[in-house]
Design a protein around this motif. Structure first.
Motif, PDB file in Angstrom:
ATOM      1  N   LYS A  15      14.058   2.598 -25.030  1.00 51.44           N
ATOM      2  CA  LYS A  15      15.470   2.942 -25.201  1.00 51.44           C
ATOM      3  C   LYS A  15      16.325   2.309 -24.117  1.00 51.44           C
ATOM      4  CE  LYS A  15      15.087   7.539 -26.043  1.00 51.44           C
ATOM      5  NZ  LYS A  15      15.507   8.933 -26.302  1.00 51.44           N
ATOM      6  N   SER A  16      15.731   2.103 -22.957  1.00 52.72           N
ATOM      7  CA  SER A  16      16.521   1.532 -21.860  1.00 52.72           C
ATOM      8  C   SER A  16      16.286   0.031 -21.712  1.00 52.72           C
ATOM      9  CB  SER A  16      16.185   2.240 -20.549  1.00 52.72           C
ATOM     10  OG  SER A  16      14.806   2.118 -20.291  1.00 52.72           O
ATOM     11  N   LEU A  17      15.555  -0.541 -22.671  1.00 55.42           N
ATOM     12  CA  LEU A  17      15.318  -1.981 -22.653  1.00 55.42           C
ATOM     13  C   LEU A  17      16.015  -2.576 -23.876  1.00 55.42           C
ATOM     14  CD1 LEU A  17      13.471  -1.632 -20.347  1.00 55.42           C
ATOM     15  CD2 LEU A  17      11.550  -2.412 -21.714  1.00 55.42           C
ATOM     16  N   SER A  18      16.776  -3.627 -23.662  1.00 56.33           N
ATOM     17  CA  SER A  18      17.537  -4.158 -24.786  1.00 56.33           C
ATOM     18  C   SER A  18      16.602  -4.616 -25.912  1.00 56.33           C
ATOM     19  CB  SER A  18      18.441  -5.287 -24.333  1.00 56.33           C
ATOM     20  OG  SER A  18      17.664  -6.373 -23.926  1.00 56.33           O
ATOM     21  N   ALA A  19      15.495  -5.216 -25.529  1.00 50.50           N
ATOM     22  CA  ALA A  19      14.545  -5.659 -26.555  1.00 50.50           C
ATOM     23  C   ALA A  19      14.053  -4.467 -27.368  1.00 50.50           C
ATOM     24  CB  ALA A  19      13.362  -6.381 -25.907  1.00 50.50           C
ATOM     25  N   GLY A  20      13.868  -3.364 -26.701  1.00 50.73           N
ATOM     26  CA  GLY A  20      13.402  -2.160 -27.371  1.00 50.73           C
ATOM     27  C   GLY A  20      14.433  -1.628 -28.337  1.00 50.73           C
ATOM     28  N   ARG A  21      15.678  -1.602 -27.892  1.00 52.56           N
ATOM     29  CA  ARG A  21      16.731  -1.103 -28.773  1.00 52.56           C
ATOM     30  C   ARG A  21      16.867  -1.988 -30.003  1.00 52.56           C
ATOM     31  NH1 ARG A  21      19.334  -0.157 -23.828  1.00 52.56           N
ATOM     32  NH2 ARG A  21      20.456  -2.114 -24.023  1.00 52.56           N
ATOM     33  N   GLU A  22      16.671  -3.266 -29.815  1.00 49.16           N
ATOM     34  CA  GLU A  22      16.790  -4.180 -30.955  1.00 49.16           C
ATOM     35  C   GLU A  22      15.658  -3.947 -31.955  1.00 49.16           C
ATOM     36  OE1 GLU A  22      18.033  -8.037 -30.634  1.00 49.16           O
ATOM     37  OE2 GLU A  22      19.640  -7.496 -29.272  1.00 49.16           O
ATOM     38  N   LEU A  23      14.476  -3.763 -31.436  1.00 48.26           N
ATOM     39  CA  LEU A  23      13.340  -3.549 -32.318  1.00 48.26           C
ATOM     40  C   LEU A  23      13.530  -2.244 -33.098  1.00 48.26           C
ATOM     41  CD1 LEU A  23      10.798  -4.819 -33.211  1.00 48.26           C
ATOM     42  CD2 LEU A  23       9.600  -3.886 -31.232  1.00 48.26           C
ATOM     43  N   ARG A  24      14.020  -1.245 -32.387  1.00 46.39           N
ATOM     44  CA  ARG A  24      14.314   0.044 -33.000  1.00 46.39           C
ATOM     45  C   ARG A  24      15.333  -0.133 -34.121  1.00 46.39           C
ATOM     46  NH1 ARG A  24      13.277   4.918 -30.992  1.00 46.39           N
ATOM     47  NH2 ARG A  24      14.653   6.673 -31.519  1.00 46.39           N
ATOM     48  N   ASP A  25      16.348  -0.874 -33.815  1.00 48.46           N
ATOM     49  CA  ASP A  25      17.391  -1.172 -34.793  1.00 48.46           C
ATOM     50  C   ASP A  25      16.797  -1.826 -36.041  1.00 48.46           C
ATOM     51  OD1 ASP A  25      20.188  -1.748 -35.670  1.00 48.46           O
ATOM     52  OD2 ASP A  25      19.504  -3.820 -35.389  1.00 48.46           O
ATOM     53  N   ARG A  26      15.895  -2.751 -35.845  1.00 50.82           N
ATOM     54  CA  ARG A  26      15.288  -3.456 -36.985  1.00 50.82           C
ATOM     55  C   ARG A  26      14.484  -2.496 -37.840  1.00 50.82           C
ATOM     56  NH1 ARG A  26      17.794  -6.381 -33.983  1.00 50.82           N
ATOM     57  NH2 ARG A  26      17.890  -8.629 -34.127  1.00 50.82           N
ATOM     58  N   MET A  27      13.830  -1.553 -37.201  1.00 54.74           N
ATOM     59  CA  MET A  27      13.054  -0.578 -37.975  1.00 54.74           C
ATOM     60  C   MET A  27      13.971   0.213 -38.903  1.00 54.74           C
ATOM     61  SD  MET A  27       9.875  -0.878 -37.317  1.00 54.74           S
ATOM     62  CE  MET A  27       9.333   0.618 -38.112  1.00 54.74           C
ATOM     63  N   PHE A  28      15.099   0.628 -38.370  1.00 56.84           N
ATOM     64  CA  PHE A  28      16.039   1.383 -39.204  1.00 56.84           C
ATOM     65  C   PHE A  28      16.622   0.501 -40.298  1.00 56.84           C
ATOM     66  CE2 PHE A  28      16.359   4.726 -35.845  1.00 56.84           C
ATOM     67  CZ  PHE A  28      16.124   5.798 -36.685  1.00 56.84           C
ATOM     68  N   ARG A  29      16.895  -0.730 -39.957  1.00 55.80           N
ATOM     69  CA  ARG A  29      17.443  -1.639 -40.958  1.00 55.80           C
ATOM     70  C   ARG A  29      16.444  -1.841 -42.091  1.00 55.80           C
ATOM     71  NH1 ARG A  29      20.518  -5.506 -37.834  1.00 55.80           N
ATOM     72  NH2 ARG A  29      20.010  -7.188 -39.253  1.00 55.80           N
ATOM     73  N   LEU A  30      15.187  -1.978 -41.725  1.00 55.33           N
ATOM     74  CA  LEU A  30      14.171  -2.180 -42.747  1.00 55.33           C
ATOM     75  C   LEU A  30      14.036  -0.925 -43.614  1.00 55.33           C
ATOM     76  CD1 LEU A  30      12.159  -4.096 -43.932  1.00 55.33           C
ATOM     77  CD2 LEU A  30      10.455  -3.323 -42.285  1.00 55.33           C
ATOM     78  N   ALA A  31      14.082   0.228 -42.954  1.00 49.67           N
ATOM     79  CA  ALA A  31      14.012   1.480 -43.711  1.00 49.67           C
ATOM     80  C   ALA A  31      15.192   1.569 -44.670  1.00 49.67           C
ATOM     81  CB  ALA A  31      14.002   2.676 -42.756  1.00 49.67           C
ATOM     82  N   THR A  32      16.342   1.183 -44.191  1.00 50.79           N
ATOM     83  CA  THR A  32      17.530   1.212 -45.043  1.00 50.79           C
ATOM     84  C   THR A  32      17.368   0.266 -46.232  1.00 50.79           C
ATOM     85  OG1 THR A  32      18.890   1.699 -43.114  1.00 50.79           O
ATOM     86  CG2 THR A  32      20.024   0.930 -45.081  1.00 50.79           C
ATOM     87  N   ALA A  33      16.822  -0.892 -45.934  1.00 46.53           N
ATOM     88  CA  ALA A  33      16.617  -1.861 -47.020  1.00 46.53           C
ATOM     89  C   ALA A  33      15.657  -1.302 -48.070  1.00 46.53           C
ATOM     90  CB  ALA A  33      16.075  -3.172 -46.454  1.00 46.53           C
ATOM     91  N   LEU A  34      14.758  -0.446 -47.613  1.00 47.06           N
ATOM     92  CA  LEU A  34      13.799   0.146 -48.552  1.00 47.06           C
ATOM     93  C   LEU A  34      14.434   1.214 -49.440  1.00 47.06           C
ATOM     94  CD1 LEU A  34      10.557   0.552 -46.401  1.00 47.06           C
ATOM     95  CD2 LEU A  34      10.827  -0.877 -48.417  1.00 47.06           C
ATOM     96  N   CYS A  35      15.656   1.603 -49.121  1.00 41.70           N
ATOM     97  CA  CYS A  35      16.343   2.631 -49.930  1.00 41.70           C
ATOM     98  C   CYS A  35      17.518   2.063 -50.692  1.00 41.70           C
ATOM     99  CB  CYS A  35      16.945   3.730 -49.091  1.00 41.70           C
ATOM    100  SG  CYS A  35      16.016   4.417 -47.803  1.00 41.70           S
TER     101      CYS A  35
END
Lengths: 200, 200
Positions: B114-134
């Motif tokens: 959460k405090s690493l930008s790379a981490g936040r981006e990866l997290r973001d991608r997970m949500f984006r992918l989940a959204t794409a699945l819906c």
DNA sequence: GTCTATAGGTGGATAGAC
DNA sequence: GTCTATCCACCTATAGAC
């Protein structure tokens, strides 16, 4: 209102839990916890003899509740109805009181908890509960579904991003999905005669 | 074989990833990483300018792959067939090469990330992918099922405790359960001429 | 019960030799 | 490209005054 006696210990637990969850156990120093409480680090050491004892204390009653649930689950017949009852009790606990905070802390600090005995115990209970949810079907599919059913309850807190959704609605959705997963776990290897004879 | 040129950078990434996953990012010091490699901390700083740059570097290509998959998913029609294809591609990635290690690292270090930008981006991608699945169904149930479908792929690594199970079998079970979850996401409000006339 | 002060240690990061 | 040496900030934990 008053933090006269014993209140401080609880306040420490609450603040520590919050910070550990937000920032992680390792990343949170006792100085931060103390500052947010308006006391000094030394004061914390009056109430807890170490950093990880705070965690132990926080996790303690959660552990007991899990034990109770597991014992109950294992004593029930291995039917779908039991599985549903178990997950519902689990959800009830997760959506009431301060349990959600504890479980969010648990989710967010898996690695840190590996080196904390309280963490390992909690982890162990999660697996035990998942196993109890598969009584009578230890196939890989059943194991996975059981874990996912539990995770459905947890993740409903963050996975559902619909605005203005209430806790009750989150819980309902979680249980709906969990039930679906549990329904796909085979009923026990009931000794019921196999009428069709087709089987792998 | 030879770690002559450039090899060292990769070795650092591999060892760091392993330790970060096992013990957690915060709990792992660069001294440990260096020691396991048989070099000194200073040597690491020749290859990476900071601790979190190691993480960034590790996560980088994973991010690119996720982006590719998300873009593709969003360009496809919002059908069950698409969702299944997406999760299958996702699983392919997760069960091949070094991606699994990266995702295990991701799972185990949510707070640190959460405090690493790379981490936040990866997290973001997970949500984006989940959204794409819906696509076409943004109901709470759909959101939860999408997240769980992804988590089914991840958790098959630890949730299934059957001895001697192969990776291929894990993957198969994960996809089976994921498909089940995805099937319960409503088909799009298709504007495609409905030939049969029956539809919700 | 809470404080000040400090011990004792480790962390990330840098300078400069080889 | 790797090393030695070092800086400095911060951490957990304790001792002892109030």
């Amino acid at each position: 209102m008053s933090q006269s006696t014993g209140g401080t210990r609880e306040r420490i637990k609450a603040v520590a839990l919050e910070l550990f969850t937000e920032q992680g156990y390792e990343a949170t120093s006792l100085r931060e916890v103390a500052e947010r409480l308006g006391v000094t680090k030394a004061a914390l050491y009056y109430h807890f003899k170490s950093k990880d004892e705070i965690v132990t204390s926080v996790v303690e009653d959660r552990l007991e509740r899990m034990d109770t649930l597991i014992t109950w689950a294992e004593s029930q017949p291995a039917t779908l109805a039991t599985r549903r009852a178990v997950i519902e009790r689990y959800a009830d606990a997760m959506f009431s009181g301060e349990q959600p905070s504890v479980m969010r802390f648990f989710e967010q600090n898996q690695t840190a908890l590996k080196s904390l005995s309280a963490g390992r115990e909690l982890r162990d209970r999660m697996f035990r509960l998942a196993t109890a949810l598969c009584q009578g079907d230890d196939s890989p599919g059943a194991q996975l579904r059981a874990v996912l059913a539990l995770f459905a309850v947890h993740s409903s807190w963050f996975a559902v991003r619909t605005p203005d959704i209430t806790d009750a609605e989150r819980k309902q959705v979680a249980l709906e999905v969990a039930d679906e997963l549990l329904a796909a776990i085979a009923e026990p290897p009931t000794r019921v005669p196999d009428l069709s004879g087709r089987n792998s």
